[in-house]
Design a protein around this motif. Structure first.
Motif, PDB file in Angstrom:
ATOM      1  N   UNK A 427       0.862  -1.182   0.000  1.00 34.19           N
ATOM      2  CA  UNK A 427       0.000   0.000   0.000  1.00 34.19           C
ATOM      3  C   UNK A 427       0.896   1.227   0.000  1.00 34.19           C
ATOM      4  N   UNK A 428       1.053   1.800  -1.155  1.00 35.19           N
ATOM      5  CA  UNK A 428       2.120   2.781  -1.357  1.00 35.19           C
ATOM      6  C   UNK A 428       1.942   4.033  -0.512  1.00 35.19           C
ATOM      7  N   UNK A 429       0.710   4.524  -0.373  1.00 30.54           N
ATOM      8  CA  UNK A 429       0.509   5.748   0.408  1.00 30.54           C
ATOM      9  C   UNK A 429       0.888   5.513   1.863  1.00 30.54           C
ATOM     10  N   UNK A 430       0.437   4.399   2.437  1.00 33.77           N
ATOM     11  CA  UNK A 430       0.769   4.094   3.826  1.00 33.77           C
ATOM     12  C   UNK A 430       2.264   3.866   4.002  1.00 33.77           C
ATOM     13  N   UNK A 447      -0.650  15.324  -4.940  1.00 30.70           N
ATOM     14  CA  UNK A 447      -1.129  14.029  -5.408  1.00 30.70           C
ATOM     15  C   UNK A 447      -0.106  13.427  -6.361  1.00 30.70           C
ATOM     16  N   UNK A 448       0.510  12.326  -5.921  1.00 27.39           N
ATOM     17  CA  UNK A 448       1.544  11.673  -6.725  1.00 27.39           C
ATOM     18  C   UNK A 448       0.919  10.561  -7.567  1.00 27.39           C
ATOM     19  N   UNK A 449       1.392  10.477  -8.788  1.00 27.25           N
ATOM     20  CA  UNK A 449       0.984   9.372  -9.664  1.00 27.25           C
ATOM     21  C   UNK A 449       1.956   8.221  -9.429  1.00 27.25           C
ATOM     22  N   UNK A 450       1.602   7.348  -8.509  1.00 34.89           N
ATOM     23  CA  UNK A 450       2.501   6.279  -8.091  1.00 34.89           C
ATOM     24  C   UNK A 450       2.523   5.112  -9.069  1.00 34.89           C
ATOM     25  N   UNK A 451       1.835   5.237 -10.190  1.00 32.29           N
ATOM     26  CA  UNK A 451       1.857   4.188 -11.206  1.00 32.29           C
ATOM     27  C   UNK A 451       2.877   4.482 -12.313  1.00 32.29           C
ATOM     28  N   UNK A 452       3.521   5.614 -12.235  1.00 30.09           N
ATOM     29  CA  UNK A 452       4.527   5.951 -13.239  1.00 30.09           C
ATOM     30  C   UNK A 452       5.890   5.414 -12.813  1.00 30.09           C
ATOM     31  N   UNK A 453       6.837   5.480 -13.745  1.00 29.16           N
ATOM     32  CA  UNK A 453       8.173   4.959 -13.460  1.00 29.16           C
ATOM     33  C   UNK A 453       8.935   5.843 -12.483  1.00 29.16           C
ATOM     34  N   UNK A 454       8.746   7.157 -12.552  1.00 29.84           N
ATOM     35  CA  UNK A 454       9.455   8.094 -11.673  1.00 29.84           C
ATOM     36  C   UNK A 454       8.455   9.091 -11.087  1.00 29.84           C
ATOM     37  N   UNK A 455       7.740   8.689 -10.032  1.00 22.89           N
ATOM     38  CA  UNK A 455       6.713   9.580  -9.482  1.00 22.89           C
ATOM     39  C   UNK A 455       7.264  10.758  -8.693  1.00 22.89           C
ATOM     40  N   UNK A 456       8.528  10.718  -8.277  1.00 23.34           N
ATOM     41  CA  UNK A 456       9.092  11.752  -7.424  1.00 23.34           C
ATOM     42  C   UNK A 456      10.139  12.564  -8.176  1.00 23.34           C
ATOM     43  N   UNK A 457      10.147  13.858  -7.897  1.00 24.22           N
ATOM     44  CA  UNK A 457      11.160  14.762  -8.414  1.00 24.22           C
ATOM     45  C   UNK A 457      12.033  15.248  -7.258  1.00 24.22           C
ATOM     46  N   UNK A 458      13.180  15.781  -7.582  1.00 18.67           N
ATOM     47  CA  UNK A 458      14.071  16.270  -6.538  1.00 18.67           C
ATOM     48  C   UNK A 458      13.410  17.404  -5.744  1.00 18.67           C
ATOM     49  N   UNK A 459      12.558  18.193  -6.392  1.00 17.51           N
ATOM     50  CA  UNK A 459      11.899  19.296  -5.704  1.00 17.51           C
ATOM     51  C   UNK A 459      10.845  18.817  -4.710  1.00 17.51           C
ATOM     52  N   UNK A 460      10.446  17.541  -4.786  1.00 14.35           N
ATOM     53  CA  UNK A 460       9.461  17.011  -3.846  1.00 14.35           C
ATOM     54  C   UNK A 460      10.069  16.750  -2.471  1.00 14.35           C
ATOM     55  N   UNK A 461      11.385  16.637  -2.387  1.00  8.90           N
ATOM     56  CA  UNK A 461      12.047  16.382  -1.103  1.00  8.90           C
ATOM     57  C   UNK A 461      12.307  17.732  -0.448  1.00  8.90           C
ATOM     58  N   UNK A 462      11.536  18.034   0.580  1.00 10.75           N
ATOM     59  CA  UNK A 462      11.581  19.356   1.190  1.00 10.75           C
ATOM     60  C   UNK A 462      12.558  19.457   2.351  1.00 10.75           C
ATOM     61  N   UNK A 463      12.669  18.390   3.155  1.00  9.95           N
ATOM     62  CA  UNK A 463      13.467  18.515   4.373  1.00  9.95           C
ATOM     63  C   UNK A 463      13.882  17.138   4.867  1.00  9.95           C
TER      64      UNK A 463
END
Length: 883
Positions: A427-430, A447-463
């Motif tokens: 369960x990816x969100x949990x 809202x992240x599209x967790x079905x894609x190959x790269x759902x996260x960007x470097x700008x998503x990491x805040x702290x």
């Protein structure tokens, strides 16, 4: 007892890494245990563990005088060189022995490196120091409880038992010994011919050494330290440790799994699951066993497997962060998340300019060979994670290598086989929420599209924040008051319970401050007491306090915060503020879905509560949808024969009963009864209650069928009488048709309107010529005029009806009305129509039950009462003329 020979070759590096994490956790637990023992004259230091970027720092308050010179001479107890030299002091030993009695530790003899024997009541590596304030401080309490006999392999030196398990085992043994002693005494009494006083035999006296012998454990068995004394005594000490370890594996663990399956314990996320394990004295390393025991329940298996995946990923991510430069933290974490939750490939190797070619080549070879061997500390390290800071090792990993290492680490640490498709089942969100909490990562709220190959960007990491652990202060006096108050509440003694909870609340306010989890628990119990006492407003005030504290201390998305919203909703519903209650329920469902996902029994239970609220405000269709969804969830998650599934069937039976569908009520309650009989037996009170409900629903169903059949018989008889009267009075035909048109056919829900239809059909077939029927537009216009006239107190007679024809028509209507009965299934609809006939909408906030009851004696819409009043006026007029 010394470890097996193979343990001597264990690398020093692995031992130091193990000590960095496991020993620090154990030291924190040991410090807390001695603090709770609260021995006069024995002190501990304040302690905190800080995890940041893969490093662990143990921070302690400064020992008085330690910074003012060499304090090696001040060591009075224990050892600083792993048992080679042991210090001992009589005054210090007496205090430690007093604490050992409360912690179930045994006074035993240990040999130092020179062969000298010392009596200790604590682990060898502890350190007793006298500070410059002349206080006795005890430090380094990494093994306050004995080692787990189920984990004696190399590298598991710090796998110790939890204090909760030791306490539970000692209590269980004491109860068993007491029962055995009483049984022996009773047998002796029977042998002596005194069977008549067997029931009055008392337990053994308090001084009986056999029944009240305390169980004490030697904390230094199964370690590398040399024990001295009688070999039989040492063997007995080892046997005690083996016995409590067996008690954990064969008694506590199966009982905990059973409690999970019966929902006696219902964790919502990884944190609450860990807390439940610890409360029962179970170490997290047994989570794989818990997962295997709950494989037949999808939500529990998912919860355990997701927690194992997160904990394994935490170790790999910490290795990554430890070897990553500051400038690469954002890319490293985002790449790790993409590999973890997406499908990402390795992006190559980045070599720093200040590293020599030979060293870089060596690190690459180490990373390449690492996939074919396990690390020295007994766990697989992430490929490339062992590279040093002169190389950005995170770029070497892909989704395949990451999940391969996760599977190996889960098998090694938790003895759990992750399935090959685990990366698609989590369960990816949990999992994202859990992993961020454990490592201290803050990501952007979107809202992240967790079905894609790269759902996260470097700008998503805040702290990236430190994760802090510390010994939470425990107030034993307040804890005892709360436990006593819970007993009083269960017995219905509300006044006594309120006094106890209030006193505990006051003490905790002074000891821990207002913003503390235990204070929130007191507020919750106070709210429950006030709720049962009928003080809804007071309950809401206390519940609001608990909600605020939980939001501040535990977080907005913690399961306890969600339950606080759910309790608040129930209290608002008790005050008839259902709209506000439903908003709180919506918030609770949102938070529960974040922490555990939509598939959890607590979500289904919340659906039932929401359905009850909609049912109370009359929205039965919405209530049924929630109940049916709750039933689907419980059948899928718990099985078709679980008690919670039976609860859903019973709730549906009650809902159908409110709708008048007694046959469906009986069918659903029958399913409830069958489940309870199978799970609890026929003698259980809940099973008997279900049987009584079945009888009630069946009786109502039979009563409804009888009334319906009786109504149909009366309808036919009344219709035939009316037809005969109409045949004898042809002048009434037009009057009856005009009256039926005035009703507009809206009374189709009642048996009276069915009489009208049968009469019309009979008249049309027997006395009226076939052809054009009544002009509906004219009939509606006439009905509107008639309504206005009735509002002014006037009466408009149908066109062409002579006055002398009215009395027979009144007689006809009396006959019809005498046989009119309402269909029980359609009572609500018929009652609403009668309200409309009297100028009242069926949606008006009136007493529906009253309307439905009075509607049985009312005339067809717009006719009877008006005609009867006209007859009375005409009779009065005739009397005046005659006079």
């Amino acid at each position: 007892m010394e470890l097996p020979p193979e343990s001597a070759s264990e690398p020093q590096l692995a031992e130091s890494e193990q000590a960095t994490y496991a020993s620090a956790n154990n030291d924190l637990k040991g410090t807390k245990s001695y603090q709770e023992a609260d021995i006069p004259g024995l002190y501990n230091l304040a302690m905190t563990i800080i995890d940041y970027r893969g490093h662990r720092v143990v921070a302690q308050s400064v020992l008085p005088g330690i910074l003012q010179g060499d304090k090696s001479d001040s060591l009075l107890y224990g050892s600083v060189d792993n048992g080679k030299k042991i210090c001992w002091n009589d005054d210090f030993h007496s205090k430690v022995v007093e604490a050992a009695k409360r912690l179930h530790l045994k006074e035993h003899t240990v040999l130092d490196g020179s062969g000298d024997a010392f009596k200790l009541a604590a682990p060898v590596e502890c350190k007793g120091i006298v500070g410059s304030d002349d206080r006795h401080y005890l430090l380094d309490l990494m093994r306050v409880t004995p080692r787990d006999a189920n984990y004696t392999r190399p590298g598991s030196r710090f796998c110790i038992l939890r204090p909760e398990l030791i306490t539970a085992f000692c209590q269980a043994e004491a109860v068993a010994r007491l029962k055995t002693a009483v049984s022996i005494d009773n047998q002796e009494i029977v042998k002596e011919g005194k069977a008549d006083i067997v029931e009055e035999s008392a337990p053994p006296p308090a001084g009986s050494s056999e029944s009240h012998e305390e169980i004490l454990f030697n904390p230094n068995v199964f370690t590398e330290f040399k024990l001295s004394g009688d070999p039989e005594e040492i063997a007995a000490d080892e046997e005690n440790v083996k016995k409590v370890s067996s008690y954990l594996a064969n008694t506590v663990l199966p009982k905990f799994i059973q409690d999970l399956c019966t929902l006696e314990v219902s964790p919502m996320d990884g944190q609450t699951l860990t807390e439940a394990l610890h409360a029962h004295g179970i170490n997290v390393r047994y989570m794989g066993k818990v997962a295997e025991g709950t494989k037949h329940l999808p939500h529990l298996w998912d919860l355990c497997s997701n927690e194992i995946v997160v904990r394994s990923a935490k170790h790999l991510l910490k290795d990554l962060l430890r070897d990553t430069d500051d400038s690469d933290l954002g890319p490293a974490i985002s790449h790790f998340f993409n590999c973890f939750f997406g499908s990402c490939q390795a992006v190559g190797v980045k070599v720093s300019t200040n590293s020599s070619p030979s060293r870089a080549t060596k690190k690459q070879e180490q990373a390449g060979n690492h996939s074919s061997r396990k690390s020295s500390r007994g766990q697989t390290r992430w490929k490339g994670a062992s590279a040093r800071k002169n190389q950005s090792s995170y770029m070497n990993v892909s989704s395949e290598t990451l999940w391969s290492d996760l599977q190996e680490l889960a098998k090694l640490k938790y003895k759990f086989e992750l399935p090959d498709d685990a990366r698609f089942q989590v369960k990816k969100v949990s999992v994202i929420r859990n992993l961020c909490h454990k490592v201290g990562i803050t990501i952007a709220a979107r809202k992240y599209d967790l079905h894609t190959a790269m759902p996260f960007q470097m700008s998503d990491i805040l702290n990236l924040q430190p994760v802090v652990k510390h010994a939470v202060p425990l107030c034993s006096e307040a804890k005892d008051l709360v436990e006593t108050g819970k007993v009083q509440l269960a017995e219905g003694m509300l006044s006594e319970a309120y006094t106890l909870f209030s006193e505990a609340f006051s003490i905790l306010q002074q000891v821990t401050g207002p913003m503390h989890r235990e204070v929130a628990n007191c507020c919750r119990y106070l709210a429950m007491v006030l709720y049962h006492a009928g003080d809804m407003a007071g309950a809401i005030i206390q519940q609001h306090k608990e909600l605020i504290i939980n939001e501040r201390c535990l977080g907005l998305d913690h399961p306890d915060t969600a339950h606080s919203y759910g309790n608040m909703a129930l209290f608002y519903h008790g005050l008839n503020q259902t709209d506000l209650a439903l908003r709180h329920m919506s918030r609770a469902l949102l938070l529960l879905s974040l922490s555990s996902g939509p598939d959890h029994p607590d979500v289904a239970a919340t659906f039932i509560n929401v359905a009850m609220m909609y049912q109370d405000i009359g929205k039965m269709n919405t209530a049924l949808r929630y109940l049916q969804e709750a039933l689907k969830k419980n059948e899928r998650l718990l099985g078709e024969e679980h008690i919670q599934t039976a609860v859903c069937y019973h709730a549906l039976a009650i809902a159908f009963n409110c709708m008048g569908a007694f046959k469906l009520s009986h069918q659903h309650e029958k399913k409830t009864y069958d489940i309870l009989v199978k799970q609890l037996g026929e003698e259980d009170s809940r099973t008997q209650d279900s049987q009584n409900w079945m009888k009630t629903f069946k009786a109502r169903e039979l009563q409804m069928n009888a009334q319906k059949q009786k109504g149909q018989t009366l309808d036919a008889t009344s219709a035939q009488k009316a037809i005969d009267i109409l045949k004898a009075n042809p002048d009434l035909l037009h009057a009856f048709q005009a009256a039926a048109a005035a009703a507009g056919g809206s009374g189709s829900g009642s048996s009276s309107s069915s009489i009208n239809k049968s009469l019309n059909a009979a008249i049309a077939g027997e006395t009226l010529p076939r052809g054009r029927g009544v002009d509906e537009r004219a009939a509606r216009a006439a009905a509107e005029v008639r309504k206005k006239a009735a509002a002014r107190g006037l009466l408009i007679r149908p066109h062409g009806v002579p006055a002398q024809a009215l009395p027979p028509f009144t007689q006809l209507l009396d006959i019809i009305n005498s046989g009119a009965t309402l269909d029980p299934v359609n009572k609500e609809e018929a009652g609403g129509l009668n309200n409309e006939a009297n100028g009242q909408s069926c949606n008006d906030p009136v007493d529906k039950h009253k309307d439905q009851t009075s509607g049985q004696d009312q005339a067809p819409i717009g006719l009877g009462k008006g005609l009867k009043s006209l007859d009375a006026k005409k009779e009065k007029a005739k009397a005046k003329v005659a006079a």
